[in-house]
Design a protein around this motif. Structure first.
Motif, PDB file in Angstrom:
ATOM      1  N   TYR A   4      -3.556   0.350   6.329  1.00 12.47           N
ATOM      2  CA  TYR A   4      -3.804   1.516   5.253  1.00 12.47           C
ATOM      3  C   TYR A   4      -3.685   2.932   5.972  1.00 12.47           C
ATOM      4  N   TRP A  43      -2.394   3.389 -10.115  1.00  9.32           N
ATOM      5  CA  TRP A  43      -2.191   2.133  -9.190  1.00  9.32           C
ATOM      6  C   TRP A  43      -3.505   2.143  -8.314  1.00  9.32           C
ATOM      7  N   ARG A  44      -3.992   3.333  -7.819  1.00  6.65           N
ATOM      8  CA  ARG A  44      -5.099   3.385  -6.954  1.00  6.65           C
ATOM      9  C   ARG A  44      -6.135   3.005  -7.440  1.00  6.65           C
ATOM     10  N   HIS A  91      -5.726  -0.774  -7.692  1.00  7.16           N
ATOM     11  CA  HIS A  91      -5.940  -1.316  -6.268  1.00  7.16           C
ATOM     12  C   HIS A  91      -7.367  -1.608  -6.153  1.00  7.16           C
ATOM     13  N   ASP A  92      -8.168  -0.352  -6.440  1.00  4.27           N
ATOM     14  CA  ASP A  92      -9.702  -0.526  -6.069  1.00  4.27           C
ATOM     15  C   ASP A  92     -10.428  -1.642  -6.872  1.00  4.27           C
ATOM     16  N   MET A  94      -7.331   6.728   3.118  1.00  6.78           N
ATOM     17  CA  MET A  94      -8.222   5.723   2.178  1.00  6.78           C
ATOM     18  C   MET A  94      -9.264   5.107   2.615  1.00  6.78           C
ATOM     19  N   GLU A 144       1.053   6.774  -6.681  1.00  7.17           N
ATOM     20  CA  GLU A 144       0.181   8.125  -6.869  1.00  7.17           C
ATOM     21  C   GLU A 144       0.709   9.412  -6.799  1.00  7.17           C
ATOM     22  N   LEU A 174       0.858  -1.338  -0.081  1.00  6.86           N
ATOM     23  CA  LEU A 174       0.182  -0.084  -0.172  1.00  6.86           C
ATOM     24  C   LEU A 174       0.931   1.221  -0.053  1.00  6.86           C
ATOM     25  N   VAL A 203       1.855   1.827  -3.739  1.00  9.27           N
ATOM     26  CA  VAL A 203       0.812   2.346  -4.471  1.00  9.27           C
ATOM     27  C   VAL A 203       0.639   3.896  -4.017  1.00  9.27           C
ATOM     28  N   THR A 204       0.831   4.305  -2.804  1.00  4.77           N
ATOM     29  CA  THR A 204       0.687   5.667  -2.321  1.00  4.77           C
ATOM     30  C   THR A 204       1.712   6.390  -2.998  1.00  4.77           C
TER      31      THR A 204
END
Length: 673
Positions: free
Chosen positions: A261, A203-204, A207-208, A265, A182, A175, A178-179
């Motif tokens: 997380y 990537w967010r 991820h979703d 998020m 972004e 995660l 991912v951050t």
């Protein structure tokens, strides 16, 4: 061991506050300074598989004097470094080694530094070929990292024992990766420069999408699914399995996944929305094929009771915005299910009440007397019906989630109460030997129904309740009349002598009291509250008959002495009548007061005093008419017509100013011609 420059860039720790990352500026704004030595990520303590030692060019004899062949940082005492000053070996992990260790954020940082180097400045023509090769290699490594990040996210809900040790640490690292991706997307967008082909990476969004696929897969294949339990259909088993999976997964998110997380998020609400939508979609699919009554009611219960209970669990309620989720199914899907369920419940109630009444009617037709409890006749009709109504409405409120809708179940009660009245009328009309016991039992049923309708209003809609109460009041009135009719017939010989000269001069009233006491014995058999009410009704009717006979005017009180004698007689009769009826259970204490005030009118000689007494009667009993007052005053033959008119005028004024006890009339039962 040596490493390629493209894989071994210097790393800090993988945190947002790392200055080497947070100070990154897009290539159009900064230049990149190439380092001449290949620094890497160093760990002092690693598992054996990662225990690499980096050998520097100056290790060993590097051309200096032999005395300086050892590390310059070691103490030159006996040729060996002192224990306190010896440094652990420096270890550098490559991108692939970080990937294997599931340190995805740090692996991503390496790729970001490679990206920074490759795209920091325009490339000269002779370097373009090498640049393209490095970019392709970087894109391939990015794809591998992305796939591993999404794979890690897709295993978020696996228990640690299935996902392997350190699963939560790996998820947290993924995660962070991912951050930081972004963040790099945003920086490129703000720079205005030409980004790499893979920017924006998004990537967010990936991820979703991975979470959505994960939730759908788990709801399509819930862990608890299996053979239906006895008494449950396969549909009910499937819904239960999905509901249980939803509950367990949301609890796991709150207990474990949430900590991986960043707060921004809002992972708990994200998962809650995904499960809510997925569960809703699965239930909508189920309803499209039509449901049997039991399956439909079970589905409604999940929507309105079980599912809200899951979300209101203390662990979940503090983390999930339940109101924002809304109902599990929309109204256009719920309404047909609710109509089907409520219609079925109404039918069951009608059938049950009809069967209860039929059994009572058959028992009476056979000449059987109702059962006795504590010496009182009782009927199961009210008890059985009340228990069923209470259970059905309470259950329906949980199933449909709305009390007003649940109350519609009792709509047939109006017609069913009419059937009860018809049955009672038939019992009275035929007047069989067991009719009086049946009516005494019915009085108990009527009272129990009345109490429920008045004290448990939430079970009934207003129009149903009012209609049923009116029917019950009529039934009680007719039952009392039926049971008291033979009593009055037995007392009629004694009634005839009231208000005559014999009544004034002989012990006529004592014989009436003896007759009443005898008749009261035959009235026993109802439950206590009903018996008291029946005795009170007789008390009132006997008192009304007493006054009716008195106001016929058969006796004339010509002077003060006779009027005083009339006063004493009426007053004594009132006290004796009151003592007898109160002893037998009557609660009508007001009746003694009525007779006492009538007696006072007979005694008084002063016209203003008579006016005040009549005004007091009119104030307390609005149904006292001028005919009643006129008949009473005519007993006092020494009053002129003008005097009587003056007193009656006072009554008219009093009634216009006071309403009195209009709900409990008395004089309307006193017949005056």
């Amino acid at each position: 061991m040596c490493f390629k420059l493209c894989c071994c860039l210097r790393l800090g720790c993988c945190r947002a506050e790392d200055s080497s990352y947070s100070s990154f500026a897009p290539p159009s704004l900064t230049s990149f300074n190439m380092r001449t030595e290949t620094d890497g990520f160093r760990l002092n303590f690693l598992p054996p598989m990662f225990n690499f030692r980096r050998v520097r060019p100056d290790d060993g004899n590097n051309g200096n004097n032999g005395n300086n062949g050892n590390n310059g940082n070691a103490a030159a005492t006996d040729g060996r470094p002192s224990p306190g000053e010896e440094k652990p070996p420096n270890v550098v992990l490559s991108f692939h080694q970080l990937m294997a260790a599931a340190r995805l954020c740090e692996a991503g940082r390496l790729l970001l530094e490679r990206e920074e180097r490759l795209f920091a400045a325009p490339q000269e023509r002779e370097a373009l070929v090498r640049h393209r090769e490095e970019a392709r290699a970087l894109a391939a490594d990015r794809g591998a990292l992305r796939d591993l990040v999404l794979q890690t996210v897709s295993r978020s809900l696996d228990p640690d024992e299935e996902a392997g040790g350190g699963a939560l640490e790996a998820l947290a690292s993924a995660l962070r990766a991912v951050t930081q991706e972004e963040d790099r997307d945003r920086r490129w967008a703000q720079s205005g420069g030409e980004p790499p082909a893979w920017r924006p990476a998004g990537w967010r969004a990936l991820h979703d999408a991975a979470l959505r696929r994960l939730v759908e897969e788990r709801m399509d294949n819930p862990a608890a699914a299996g053979a239906p339990q006895p008494g449950r259909s396969s549909l009910q088993a499937d819904v239960c399995a999905m509901g249980r999976q939803l509950k367990e997964d949301l609890l796991h998110v709150v207990r474990a996944v949430r900590g991986c997380y960043p707060p921004g998020m809002d992972v708990c609400n994200a998962y809650a929305r995904l499960y809510h939508r997925t569960f809703s979609a699965r239930l909508r699919n189920i309803t499209e094929f039509g449901l049997e009554d039991k399956d439909g009611s079970f589905l409604l219960q999940w929507v309105n009771e079980f599912y809200p209970e899951v979300l209101q669990k203390p662990e979940l309620a503090g983390e999930i915005d339940v109101d924002a989720l809304g109902k599990l199914l929309p109204d256009n899907v719920l309404k047909p299910l609710e109509d089907q369920y409520l219609s079925t419940q109404q039918g069951e109630l009608s059938t049950f009440i009809g069967r209860v009444l039929q059994e009572a009617q058959q028992s009476w037709s056979k000449g059987e007397e109702p059962a006795r409890e504590d010496g009182c006749f009782v009927s199961p009709v009210s008890y059985d019906v009340i228990q069923l109504i209470n259970g059905m409405v309470t259950s329906a409120q949980r199933v449909v989630g709305d009390l007003h809708k649940a109350q519609s179940i009792t709509s047939p009660l109006k017609d069913l109460m009419e059937r009860f009245r018809i049955f009672q009328n038939d019992v009275m009309k035929q007047n069989k030997p067991n009719s009086r016991p049946a009516m005494k039992a019915n009085l108990g049923c009527i009272e129990q129904f009345r109490v429920v309708l008045q004290e448990n209003r939430h079970l009934f809609r207003q129009e149903v309740r009012e209609n049923c109460l009116q029917v019950l009041a009529d039934m009680k009135q007719s039952a009392h009349a039926y049971l008291l009719k033979p009593v009055h017939e037995g007392l009629k010989p004694h009634y005839r002598k009231l208000g005559t000269s014999d009544w004034l001069n002989k012990p006529v009233f004592e014989k009436l009291l003896a007759g009443i006491e005898k008749e009261l014995q035959d009235l026993q058999g109802s439950i206590e509250s009903c018996h008291q009410e029946l005795v009170g009704r007789l008390h009132q009717e006997v008192t009304a008959e007493y006054l009716t006979r008195l106001l016929k005017g058969q006796v004339k009180l010509k002077d003060k002495e006779q009027q005083l004698k009339g006063y004493v007689t009426v007053k004594d009769n009132a006290e004796s009548l009151d003592d007898l009826f109160l002893k037998m259970g009557s609660q009508e204490v007001r009746l003694k007061d009525i007779l006492t005030k009538i007696a006072e009118v007979l005694k008084l000689q002063d016209l203003p005093a008579i006016q005040m007494q009549v005004a007091s009667l009119g104030k307390d009993y609005p149904d006292l008419s001028e005919k009643h007052v006129s008949a009473l005053l005519k007993l006092k033959t020494n009053l002129s017509r003008a005097d009587r008119k003056t007193v009656k005028d006072v009554l008219t004024d009093t009634r216009s100013q006071h309403s009195g006890d209009a709900d409990r009339p008395f004089f309307s039962g006193v017949v005056v011609k």
